[in-house]
Design an enzyme around this catalytic site. Structure first.
Site, PDB file in Angstrom:
ATOM      1  N   GLU A  50       0.824  -1.209   0.000  1.00 27.92           N
ATOM      2  CA  GLU A  50       0.000   0.000   0.000  1.00 27.92           C
ATOM      3  C   GLU A  50       0.860   1.262   0.000  1.00 27.92           C
ATOM      4  O   GLU A  50       0.566   2.226  -0.721  1.00 27.92           O
ATOM      5  CB  GLU A  50      -0.923   0.003   1.226  1.00 27.92           C
ATOM      6  CG  GLU A  50      -1.892  -1.173   1.277  1.00 27.92           C
ATOM      7  CD  GLU A  50      -1.329  -2.372   2.027  1.00 27.92           C
ATOM      8  OE1 GLU A  50      -2.121  -3.131   2.594  1.00 27.92           O
ATOM      9  OE2 GLU A  50      -0.079  -2.551   2.045  1.00 27.92           O
ATOM     10  N   SER A 171      23.320 -40.073 -10.316  1.00 25.93           N
ATOM     11  CA  SER A 171      22.037 -39.465 -10.684  1.00 25.93           C
ATOM     12  C   SER A 171      22.210 -38.301 -11.650  1.00 25.93           C
ATOM     13  O   SER A 171      21.247 -37.563 -11.882  1.00 25.93           O
ATOM     14  CB  SER A 171      21.318 -38.967  -9.424  1.00 25.93           C
ATOM     15  OG  SER A 171      22.073 -37.948  -8.778  1.00 25.93           O
ATOM     16  N   ARG A 187      13.145 -23.089  -5.086  1.00 25.49           N
ATOM     17  CA  ARG A 187      14.013 -22.808  -3.932  1.00 25.49           C
ATOM     18  C   ARG A 187      13.921 -21.336  -3.547  1.00 25.49           C
ATOM     19  O   ARG A 187      13.836 -20.982  -2.364  1.00 25.49           O
ATOM     20  CB  ARG A 187      15.468 -23.134  -4.262  1.00 25.49           C
ATOM     21  CG  ARG A 187      15.835 -24.590  -4.303  1.00 25.49           C
ATOM     22  CD  ARG A 187      17.337 -24.720  -4.562  1.00 25.49           C
ATOM     23  NE  ARG A 187      17.743 -26.098  -4.818  1.00 25.49           N
ATOM     24  CZ  ARG A 187      18.969 -26.451  -5.184  1.00 25.49           C
ATOM     25  NH1 ARG A 187      19.908 -25.533  -5.350  1.00 25.49           N
ATOM     26  NH2 ARG A 187      19.260 -27.734  -5.397  1.00 25.49           N
TER      27      ARG A 187
END
Length: 380
Positions: A50, A171, A187
């Site tokens: 505001e 991986s 994140r």
């Protein structure tokens, strides 16, 4: 112009900026619908939406007396790091305020609306669709204020057959670069990232935000009962964030002394190490950890962890949302998404509900919510 949509768009610009404060947007218009000023919440301790909109109107040379204000959350009514926004609107002599959501913060909780009305300003609540959109932007803040808990979002990345790594831990990379880049945005919007010591020891990760326009780093929470995290771990070298490690001190005196020595070394390396209670299995009690993180002003908790911690969070019913990246490949035997106890029957399983399905490069990003189907938004 849909003024409330513009206010929501402005609030979205504070997604990675305003934590732990809510993401709020504000637009001030005249009787003809012309925008006089607009703004969104700034960094903690900075102006709220505001005040930013009022300043923008003044910069443009507009008088806002009698104007209509659209704001995505009830104007605050208390002195915190900044003065009350309702007082700023009253002083500016605006005529009408449209509010998307009431603020459940006990320091506000209707007082902002009441003070505006007492000053002769007409206050109206937005339609349900606008309120829903405003709530989506502030799931964590609202959860913390209403229930004293963070909004817990699991992030996993797996193959089509549910494997997160080969048996030897390899991986890199199951998902492609666009999906890994997308994770950075999730994140960035979190107040804290949660991981387990298994991930720390296996990967020595940074778990930081690596976007070029990063304005803040989320804190890092490490669940590490025995304090096996090395004081030389890379995650301790990330600037501008706090690392909170939660461990379980042993009862036996010699073991406790060794635990305290490891605690001192981690503290000297910059971590904050908390002695925490254990669950029935002797591990860090995750159920009591959640209100502790809310006390530390964590709104959204982003989880990137291995199967053990992911499984424990799921088994305890602590996850609210699942962000599952799925790559179009099959890996065969390997490490699973989650280590869960066996079920007696399929009907005992918790059924998640689809919230959104999105293509990210060649991969899929699935967003699921742990809630009733009637409350779930339709897939986009």
């Amino acid at each position: 112009m849909n003024v409330f949509q513009r206010a929501l768009d402005l609030a979205a610009q504070a997604l990675t900026l305003s934590n732990p404060n809510p993401r709020v947007g504000c637009v001030i218009v005249d009787d003809a619908g012309r925008v006089l000023g607009e703004g969104h919440t700034q960094r903690r301790g900075g102006p709220h939406a505001e005040v930013m909109a009022l300043r923008d109107a003044a910069r443009r040379g507009h008088d806002v007396a009698g104007a209509t204000v659209y704001v995505t959350l009830e104007p605050c009514a208390h002195h915190g790091r900044t003065p009350p926004c309702c007082d700023a609107l009253i002083a500016a002599r605006v005529g009408t305020v449209w509010v998307a959501l009431r603020d459940p913060n006990p320091l506000v909780a209707g007082q902002g609306i009441a003070r505006l009305q007492a000053a002769g300003i007409a206050v109206h609540m937005a339609p349900d669709a606008v309120a829903h959109a405003a709530r989506e932007l502030n799931l964590g803040f609202l959860r913390r204020m209403e229930q004293g808990l963070p909004w817990v979002r699991l992030k996993t990345a797996s193959s089509l057959d549910g494997i997160t790594a080969l048996a030897d831990g390899d991986s890199r990379w199951i998902t492609d670069e666009p999906a890994r880049a997308d994770v950075q945005h999730w994140r960035a919007r979190a107040c804290a990232v949660l991981t387990g010591v298994g991930t720390v020891l296996a990967d020595d990760p940074l778990l930081n935000v690596r976007l070029p326009d990063t304005s803040r780093q989320p804190h890092l929470v490490v669940v590490d009962g025995a304090l096996r995290t090395s004081p030389q771990a890379r995650l301790l070298a990330v600037p501008d964030r706090q690392v909170w490690i939660y461990g379980v001190p042993p009862a036996e005196p010699a073991a406790r002394a060794a635990w305290e020595a490891r605690r001192e070394a981690l503290c000297e390396a910059g971590a904050q190490v908390e002695a925490w209670g254990a669950d029935a299995a002797g591990r860090v009690d995750l159920v009591s950890l959640m209100p502790e993180l809310a006390r530390r002003e964590v709104n959204e908790l982003h989880v990137e962890a291995g199967a053990t911690l992911v499984g424990a969070l799921l088994d305890a019913g602590l996850a609210d949302e699942w962000l599952a990246y799925v790559a179009p490949l099959a890996l065969g035997p390997g490490r699973p998404l989650a280590a869960l106890p066996p079920l007696a029957r399929v009907s005992d399983a918790v059924r998640w509900h689809w919230h959104e399905v999105t293509s990210v490069g060649d991969d899929l990003r699935l967003r699921l919510r742990r809630q009733s189907p009637q409350d779930a938004a339709p897939c986009a």
